[in-house]
Design a protein around this motif. Structure first.
Motif, mmCIF file in Angstrom:
data_model
loop_
_atom_site.group_PDB
_atom_site.id
_atom_site.type_symbol
_atom_site.label_atom_id
_atom_site.label_comp_id
_atom_site.label_asym_id
_atom_site.label_seq_id
_atom_site.Cartn_x
_atom_site.Cartn_y
_atom_site.Cartn_z
ATOM 1 N N THR A 55 0.829 -1.203 0.000
ATOM 2 C CA THR A 55 0.000 0.000 0.000
ATOM 3 C C THR A 55 0.863 1.253 0.000
ATOM 4 O OG1 THR A 55 -1.730 -1.180 1.210
ATOM 5 C CG2 THR A 55 -1.847 1.210 1.204
ATOM 6 N N LEU A 56 2.018 1.163 0.659
ATOM 7 C CA LEU A 56 2.932 2.306 0.736
ATOM 8 C C LEU A 56 3.724 2.520 -0.547
ATOM 9 C CD1 LEU A 56 4.442 1.872 4.313
ATOM 10 C CD2 LEU A 56 2.961 3.713 3.544
ATOM 11 N N VAL A 57 3.852 1.487 -1.366
ATOM 12 C CA VAL A 57 4.771 1.541 -2.504
ATOM 13 C C VAL A 57 4.428 2.676 -3.462
ATOM 14 C CG1 VAL A 57 5.360 0.348 -4.651
ATOM 15 C CG2 VAL A 57 5.639 -0.816 -2.473
ATOM 16 N N VAL A 58 3.162 2.799 -3.848
ATOM 17 C CA VAL A 58 2.786 3.798 -4.851
ATOM 18 C C VAL A 58 3.062 5.224 -4.366
ATOM 19 C CG1 VAL A 58 0.844 4.836 -6.094
ATOM 20 C CG2 VAL A 58 1.163 2.357 -6.117
ATOM 21 N N PRO A 59 2.543 5.650 -3.202
ATOM 22 C CA PRO A 59 2.854 7.026 -2.775
ATOM 23 C C PRO A 59 4.329 7.237 -2.472
ATOM 24 C CG PRO A 59 1.682 5.832 -1.041
ATOM 25 C CD PRO A 59 1.614 4.993 -2.268
ATOM 26 N N LEU A 60 5.008 6.192 -1.956
ATOM 27 C CA LEU A 60 6.424 6.346 -1.646
ATOM 28 C C LEU A 60 7.240 6.568 -2.918
ATOM 29 C CD1 LEU A 60 8.565 6.273 0.595
ATOM 30 C CD2 LEU A 60 8.785 3.814 0.186
ATOM 31 N N ILE A 61 6.969 5.774 -3.962
ATOM 32 C CA ILE A 61 7.682 5.944 -5.228
ATOM 33 C C ILE A 61 7.393 7.316 -5.817
ATOM 34 C CG2 ILE A 61 7.731 5.200 -7.642
ATOM 35 C CD1 ILE A 61 7.455 2.348 -6.693
ATOM 36 N N PHE A 62 6.111 7.690 -5.832
ATOM 37 C CA PHE A 62 5.747 8.969 -6.465
ATOM 38 C C PHE A 62 6.400 10.142 -5.758
ATOM 39 C CE2 PHE A 62 3.118 12.743 -6.786
ATOM 40 C CZ PHE A 62 3.049 12.902 -8.161
ATOM 41 N N PHE A 63 6.238 10.222 -4.444
ATOM 42 C CA PHE A 63 6.749 11.390 -3.718
ATOM 43 C C PHE A 63 8.274 11.404 -3.656
ATOM 44 C CE2 PHE A 63 2.418 11.339 -1.685
ATOM 45 C CZ PHE A 63 2.008 12.542 -2.236
ATOM 46 N N SER A 64 8.907 10.225 -3.556
ATOM 47 C CA SER A 64 10.371 10.205 -3.474
ATOM 48 C C SER A 64 10.995 10.675 -4.789
ATOM 49 C CB SER A 64 10.880 8.814 -3.105
ATOM 50 O OG SER A 64 10.591 7.871 -4.110
ATOM 51 N N ILE A 65 10.473 10.178 -5.920
ATOM 52 C CA ILE A 65 11.041 10.570 -7.221
ATOM 53 C C ILE A 65 10.660 12.007 -7.566
ATOM 54 C CG2 ILE A 65 10.963 10.146 -9.704
ATOM 55 C CD1 ILE A 65 10.812 7.201 -9.143
ATOM 56 N N ALA A 66 9.383 12.343 -7.425
ATOM 57 C CA ALA A 66 8.925 13.683 -7.791
ATOM 58 C C ALA A 66 9.627 14.746 -6.949
ATOM 59 C CB ALA A 66 7.408 13.798 -7.637
ATOM 60 N N LEU A 89 7.887 13.402 -14.662
ATOM 61 C CA LEU A 89 7.284 14.547 -15.351
ATOM 62 C C LEU A 89 6.776 15.584 -14.357
ATOM 63 C CD1 LEU A 89 5.326 12.712 -18.205
ATOM 64 C CD2 LEU A 89 7.465 14.010 -18.389
ATOM 65 N N VAL A 90 6.160 15.118 -13.262
ATOM 66 C CA VAL A 90 5.676 16.050 -12.242
ATOM 67 C C VAL A 90 6.850 16.803 -11.613
ATOM 68 C CG1 VAL A 90 4.573 16.220 -9.974
ATOM 69 C CG2 VAL A 90 3.547 14.809 -11.754
ATOM 70 N N GLY A 91 7.929 16.071 -11.327
ATOM 71 C CA GLY A 91 9.116 16.717 -10.765
ATOM 72 C C GLY A 91 9.718 17.732 -11.720
ATOM 73 N N LEU A 92 9.814 17.358 -13.000
ATOM 74 C CA LEU A 92 10.354 18.285 -14.000
ATOM 75 C C LEU A 92 9.453 19.504 -14.167
ATOM 76 C CD1 LEU A 92 11.550 15.777 -16.759
ATOM 77 C CD2 LEU A 92 13.004 17.208 -15.308
ATOM 78 N N GLY A 93 8.130 19.266 -14.177
ATOM 79 C CA GLY A 93 7.198 20.382 -14.298
ATOM 80 C C GLY A 93 7.288 21.323 -13.114
ATOM 81 N N THR A 94 7.455 20.768 -11.916
ATOM 82 C CA THR A 94 7.594 21.598 -10.719
ATOM 83 C C THR A 94 8.854 22.447 -10.789
ATOM 84 O OG1 THR A 94 6.454 19.895 -9.420
ATOM 85 C CG2 THR A 94 7.692 21.553 -8.208
ATOM 86 N N ALA A 95 9.964 21.808 -11.202
ATOM 87 C CA ALA A 95 11.226 22.552 -11.321
ATOM 88 C C ALA A 95 11.124 23.623 -12.402
ATOM 89 C CB ALA A 95 12.370 21.588 -11.638
ATOM 90 N N GLN A 151 7.471 26.475 -6.213
ATOM 91 C CA GLN A 151 8.081 26.180 -4.924
ATOM 92 C C GLN A 151 7.094 25.691 -3.860
ATOM 93 O OE1 GLN A 151 11.437 25.863 -4.324
ATOM 94 N NE2 GLN A 151 11.211 25.962 -6.550
ATOM 95 N N PRO A 152 5.889 26.253 -3.762
ATOM 96 C CA PRO A 152 4.941 25.694 -2.777
ATOM 97 C C PRO A 152 4.653 24.217 -3.029
ATOM 98 C CG PRO A 152 4.208 27.852 -3.503
ATOM 99 C CD PRO A 152 5.359 27.487 -4.388
ATOM 100 N N PHE A 153 4.508 23.843 -4.303
ATOM 101 C CA PHE A 153 4.248 22.438 -4.613
ATOM 102 C C PHE A 153 5.486 21.593 -4.341
ATOM 103 C CE2 PHE A 153 3.519 18.844 -7.626
ATOM 104 C CZ PHE A 153 2.345 18.376 -7.047
ATOM 105 N N ALA A 154 6.681 22.157 -4.595
ATOM 106 C CA ALA A 154 7.918 21.437 -4.288
ATOM 107 C C ALA A 154 8.014 21.158 -2.797
ATOM 108 C CB ALA A 154 9.133 22.241 -4.763
ATOM 109 N N ARG A 155 7.640 22.137 -1.974
ATOM 110 C CA ARG A 155 7.652 21.925 -0.526
ATOM 111 C C ARG A 155 6.629 20.881 -0.112
ATOM 112 N NH1 ARG A 155 8.682 27.554 -0.686
ATOM 113 N NH2 ARG A 155 6.467 28.066 -0.514
ATOM 114 N N LEU A 156 5.480 20.883 -0.796
ATOM 115 C CA LEU A 156 4.459 19.864 -0.510
ATOM 116 C C LEU A 156 4.993 18.464 -0.812
ATOM 117 C CD1 LEU A 156 1.561 18.914 0.129
ATOM 118 C CD2 LEU A 156 0.988 19.363 -2.263
#
Length: 427
Positions: A52-63, A156-162, A169-174
């Motif tokens: 259950t943790l895998v999906v959010p952990l992968i997304f937030f760690s990479i992004a 892509l989300v990480g690149l878009g945020t950068a 920056q607010p989304f990056a902090r989130l």
């Protein structure tokens, strides 16, 4: 002496507890046999929590890692170095097993009754690649069955945020805050690990112990020692190349928890949380660990490379064909790399890899169940190698990207290569 013993017990307390629980579970499985299935739900609960943790952990760690990088050039260097290390280590594993099967042919003296071959649908590579990298609906990303599309979207989300600069920056902090929260949730779930792993291991030993002792003895007798030797010798060498003596000590001090999780669950995905923590404790910069560990759990499978060569050699022996010649060796190594670094990321990739082995080398489809069975029996040690390989690959990439000084962070207790945008300070 007493002080040293107390220090060792304190340092390795959780690892010793895990080992004791797995040993107790194995003993219980041997004693109860198939009746050990009654405690399997305790193990399933632990696995479900991890998955259950895998999906959010992968997304937030990479992004968060991509969004927080000060330089996208560094990201490009990390990904390039990562792919190079993945292919190089996969080749080493495949070549080692190829040499082993030449010296000790796994099919010698093996008698197998071939069941009827399953119906196999035609495989179209283009469709498989599209399905591996994308999904048709956003909701389908929220499943560990679609990890590669999830990784692509996280990038892509990480690149878009950068790229959004100050407005992002607010989304990056989130993203950074969410990543920290998920890591704390992992810590809470791992408190249940001794009970969950013990129960799950009891079920595995109780259900499959006899099969492991009686089926394909020669093939298993070759694979298990090779996998263990690779785990000990090759990974020690890679850790030494990454950080000399300090790197070796850091690797072996921190690898037991993810290694035991992978061995007991036969899942590289289940080992992601503990693998990330182990990499951080070893001093690997966050931006490297948070990119490589989740991706490596999907497309970096040194154990699968070992397994692919074993399966190929097994079929060559069963059908009385000579495994020799430069062209054949190159083909075997190529299939192993495809199985361990490309097809492992495709849904059903294990089966597709086996299908490629059968069809590429001209074996009848009736051979497919043979190597599928072997694949299931060698899965635990192969997964152990897969997961540990992701960890040591982080160290090697850190050495390539940041030079010899990266390991100084481990001694200093620093776990980040540079301040990440929006990342909360660590106490």
């Amino acid at each position: 002496m007493a002080t040293t013993l107390r220090t060792l017990l304190t340092t390795y307390r959780f690892t010793l507890i895990l080992l004791a629980s797995i040993a107790a579970g194995a003993g219980l499985g041997l004693a109860l046999g198939e009746r050990a299935a009654v405690i399997k739900p305790l193990g399933d609960l632990f696995l479900n929590l991890l998955f259950t943790l895998v999906v959010p952990l992968i997304f937030f760690s990479i992004a968060s890692a991509v969004a927080g990088m000060g330089s996208l050039r560094r990201l490009g260097r990390i990904v390039t170095a990562m792919l190079g290390v993945f292919v190089a280590t996969g080749l080493v594993a495949a070549a080692l097993m190829l040499a082993a099967v030449r010296l000790y042919p796994p099919a010698e003296g093996l008698e197998v009754t071939l069941p009827g071959a399953p119906e196999v649908a035609p495989v179209r590579l283009g469709d498989q690649l599209v399905g591996a990298l994308s999904v048709a609906d956003f909701g389908e990303l929220l499943s560990r069955k679609n990890v590669l599309p999830l990784i692509v979207m996280a990038f892509l989300v990480g690149l878009g945020t950068a790229a959004a600069g100050e407005r992002g920056q607010p989304f990056a902090r989130l993203l950074a805050s969410a990543n920290e929260v998920m890591l704390k949730v992992v810590d809470l779930v791992m408190l249940y690990a001794p009970i969950g792993l013990g129960a799950y291991f009891a079920h595995l030993v109780g259900s499959f112990g006899p099969a492991l002792l009686t089926s394909y003895v020669r093939a298993l007798g070759l694979f298990y020692p090779i996998a263990i030797a690779y785990f000990v010798v090759a990974f020690t060498l890679y850790a030494w190349l990454a950080g000399r003596g300090r790197g070796v000590r850091a690797f072996w001090r921190n690898i037991p928890a993810p290694a035991l999780t992978a061995l007991a669950t036969s899942s590289s995905m289940a080992a992601i949380p503990s693998n990330l923590e182990a990499a951080r404790r070893a001093g690997v910069p966050d931006d490297i660990a948070e990119v490589i560990v989740p991706i490596g759990a999907t497309i970096h499978m040194e154990g699968s490379c070992l397994s692919a060569v074993l399966k190929t050699a097994l079929l060559f022996g069963l059908f009385g064909r000579e495994l020799g010649g430069a062209e054949t060796y190159l083909a075997v190594l190529g299939v192993a790399i495809l199985s361990g670094t490309v097809m492992s990321g495709i849904p059903g990739g294990g089966f597709i890899g086996e299908l490629v082995i059968v069809s590429l080398f001209g074996f009848p489809m009736e051979a497919l169940p043979i190597i599928s069975t072997v694949g299931a029996l060698v899965d635990p040690p192969a997964t152990l190698v897969n997961a540990a390989g992701d960890n040591v690959s982080c160290m090697v990439v850190a050495r390539i990207i940041d030079g010899p000084a990266w390991s100084d962070r481990q001694a200093a207790g620093v776990h980040s290569s540079e301040p990440r945008a929006g990342a909360p300070e660590r106490c």
